[in-house]
Write a protein that holds these residues in place. Structure first.
Motif, short mmCIF file in Angstrom:
data_model
loop_
_atom_site.label_atom_id
_atom_site.label_comp_id
_atom_site.label_asym_id
_atom_site.label_seq_id
_atom_site.Cartn_x
_atom_site.Cartn_y
_atom_site.Cartn_z
N PHE A 6 0.67 -1.02 -0.04
CA PHE A 6 -0.07 -0.06 0.03
C PHE A 6 0.94 1.24 0.00
N ASP A 7 2.15 1.24 0.83
CA ASP A 7 2.95 2.58 0.91
C ASP A 7 3.30 2.92 -0.32
N VAL A 8 3.87 1.64 -1.23
CA VAL A 8 4.63 1.86 -2.67
C VAL A 8 3.55 2.25 -3.51
N ALA A 9 2.38 1.80 -3.35
CA ALA A 9 1.12 1.95 -4.33
C ALA A 9 0.73 3.47 -4.06
N LYS A 10 1.03 4.17 -2.96
CA LYS A 10 0.75 5.53 -2.73
C LYS A 10 1.88 6.37 -3.28
N GLU A 11 2.83 5.92 -3.69
CA GLU A 11 3.90 6.47 -4.25
C GLU A 11 3.62 6.59 -5.89
N GLY A 12 2.74 5.81 -6.20
CA GLY A 12 2.49 5.53 -7.54
C GLY A 12 3.01 4.52 -8.41
N ASP A 13 3.80 3.36 -7.86
CA ASP A 13 4.23 2.39 -8.51
C ASP A 13 3.12 1.69 -9.01
N GLU A 14 3.38 1.33 -10.62
CA GLU A 14 2.61 0.69 -11.15
C GLU A 14 1.93 -0.50 -10.84
N VAL A 15 3.18 -1.42 -10.51
CA VAL A 15 2.79 -2.97 -10.21
C VAL A 15 1.75 -2.82 -8.71
N ALA A 16 2.44 -2.06 -7.72
CA ALA A 16 1.65 -1.89 -6.39
C ALA A 16 0.45 -1.62 -6.67
N LEU A 17 0.04 -0.68 -7.49
CA LEU A 17 -1.20 0.08 -7.84
C LEU A 17 -2.31 -0.92 -8.35
N GLU A 18 -1.65 -1.88 -9.22
CA GLU A 18 -2.34 -3.10 -9.82
C GLU A 18 -2.78 -4.04 -8.83
N LEU A 19 -1.73 -4.37 -7.85
CA LEU A 19 -2.09 -5.34 -6.76
C LEU A 19 -3.28 -4.61 -5.80
N VAL A 20 -3.23 -3.51 -5.45
CA VAL A 20 -4.01 -2.70 -4.73
C VAL A 20 -5.45 -2.81 -5.54
N ASN A 21 -5.44 -2.62 -6.50
CA ASN A 21 -6.62 -2.52 -7.49
C ASN A 21 -7.31 -4.03 -7.63
N GLY A 22 -6.46 -4.95 -7.81
CA GLY A 22 -7.20 -6.36 -7.59
C GLY A 22 -7.60 -6.67 -6.20
N LEU A 23 -7.18 -6.30 -5.03
CA LEU A 23 -7.76 -6.38 -3.79
C LEU A 23 -9.06 -5.87 -3.71
N CYS A 24 -9.00 -4.39 -4.14
CA CYS A 24 -10.19 -3.49 -4.17
C CYS A 24 -11.47 -4.15 -4.98
N THR A 25 -10.96 -4.92 -6.09
CA THR A 25 -12.02 -5.34 -7.30
C THR A 25 -12.76 -6.39 -6.46
N MET A 26 -11.87 -7.19 -6.00
CA MET A 26 -12.48 -8.45 -5.10
C MET A 26 -13.28 -8.11 -3.85
N LEU A 27 -12.88 -6.97 -3.22
CA LEU A 27 -13.76 -6.52 -1.90
C LEU A 27 -14.83 -5.95 -2.36
N GLY A 28 -14.77 -5.16 -3.52
CA GLY A 28 -15.83 -4.37 -4.18
C GLY A 28 -17.10 -5.27 -4.50
N THR A 29 -16.49 -6.31 -5.19
CA THR A 29 -17.70 -7.13 -5.92
C THR A 29 -18.26 -7.91 -4.88
N ALA A 30 -17.46 -8.54 -3.84
CA ALA A 30 -18.01 -9.37 -2.68
C ALA A 30 -19.09 -8.41 -1.92
N LEU A 31 -18.60 -7.26 -1.66
CA LEU A 31 -19.51 -6.48 -0.71
C LEU A 31 -20.86 -5.97 -1.78
N ALA A 32 -20.68 -5.95 -3.01
CA ALA A 32 -21.86 -5.67 -3.85
C ALA A 32 -22.81 -6.89 -3.56
N ASN A 33 -22.38 -7.90 -3.72
CA ASN A 33 -23.04 -9.23 -3.50
C ASN A 33 -23.70 -9.15 -2.30
N VAL A 34 -23.17 -9.07 -1.31
CA VAL A 34 -23.63 -8.99 0.36
C VAL A 34 -24.69 -8.00 0.35
#
Length: 311
Positions: free
Chosen positions: A221-249
């Motif tokens: 998360f720290d590296v993503a906040k600095e704009g690191d492309e790979v870290a941002l993709e990983l955070v985006n993956g986590l948020c996609t999973m969570l956002g989808t699950a919460l939409a279902n819930v």
């Protein structure tokens, strides 16, 4: 006459104990070691001694105590019986009855994730709402569902096991529960690190993440906040999973607000914003405006929720 309540959140290593007044103000808190030796035989004796000792120290008599609320890391049924608590070494035990016999006080028990949700609804990130779903992002993913101010534990005590919502048919590795493709495998602290290691093993782009040994969720998360492309993709993956699950819930329980807690929630806005964006994309139209906020009580949420059980 002032009424007091004790909140006892039993964890695998420590028991967090709080003395409260019944308006929800914490007067004092302390910890004792969780003695898991001999199948956790001494745990309730230690809790009883700690509570009775504090009453003696403060000159509080039993008539002034509404009771003891107990949070336990395992399923608890409506009778107060715990059905196997692996972290504590317990098999089947009625903790309400056992602790009542040791203290002479009224005892009400609940699952630790559920009582944390209750605490956040009462005095934390969900304050002012009666329909709250708490999601705890730590080593695993836990949750608690509150409808009309009451915990929905379900018929097997498994209500709120959000970490085991099935998210991916193509997963080859097993979750701790034995199934494959659970939300917990992607959205927990261990989950995002697991996904990062898989990515880094084949990654050709430059990324700061390669420098960390061992790599933690906080680093990502720290590296993503600095704009690191790979870290941002990983955070985006986590948020996609969570956002989808919460939409279902949300399509099942339709809460007023989701409260996000646990160690991963310390990432703050980057996490909440990411989940919110994905949630809005996926949610049923009537649920799209559901709030998503950070938990505010931290490790104390369980103690607050334990006391709220006494109402």
């Amino acid at each position: 006459m002032k009424k007091y309540g004790f909140g006892v959140d039993i964890g695998g290593t420590t028991c967090k104990i709080g003395l409260f007044d019944m308006s929800g103000t914490i007067l004092e808190k302390w910890e004792i070691k969780t003695n898991t030796e001999n199948h956790g035989a001494a745990i309730l004796d230690d809790v009883a001694a700690a509570v009775l000792g504090k009453m003696e120290e403060k000159g509080i008599v039993k008539d002034d105590v509404q009771g003891i609320g107990l949070g336990v890391p395992g399923p608890v049924d409506s009778e107060g019986t715990v059905h196997k608590c692996v972290n504590l070494g317990w098999d089947v035990i009625n903790v309400e009855k056992a602790l009542n016999e040791k203290t002479g006080l009224f005892v009400k028990a609940g699952n630790d994730a559920n009582v944390a949700a209750l605490g956040e609804m009462w005095q934390g990130g969900g304050k002012g709402h009666q329909n709250v779903i708490m999601v705890t992002l730590g080593t695993g993913v836990g949750g608690g569902i509150i409808v009309d101010g009451k915990i929905i534990a379900g018929s097997h005590g498994a209500g709120g096991e959000l970490g085991h919502i099935h998210m991916n048919d193509d997963e080859t590795e097993a979750c701790g529960c034995g199934n494959k493709g659970c939300l917990e495998q992607y959205a927990s602290a261990t989950g995002i690190v697991r996904m990062a290691k898989k990515q880094l093993a084949k990654e050709t782009r430059n990324t700061k993440l390669k420098a960390f040994e061992p790599l933690t969720a906080k680093d990502i998360f720290d590296v993503a906040k600095e704009g690191d492309e790979v870290a941002l993709e990983l955070v985006n993956g986590l948020c996609t999973m969570l956002g989808t699950a919460l939409a279902n819930v949300a399509a099942v329980a339709d809460p007023e607000i989701f409260v996000i807690g646990g160690g991963v929630s310390r990432a703050g806005d980057i996490l909440i914003q990411g989940i919110q964006n994905k949630f809005k994309e996926k949610a049923f139209h009537a649920c799209r405006a559901t709030g998503i906020s950070l938990a505010t009580l931290g490790n104390d949420a369980g103690m607050y929720g334990c006391v709220r059980l006494l109402f």
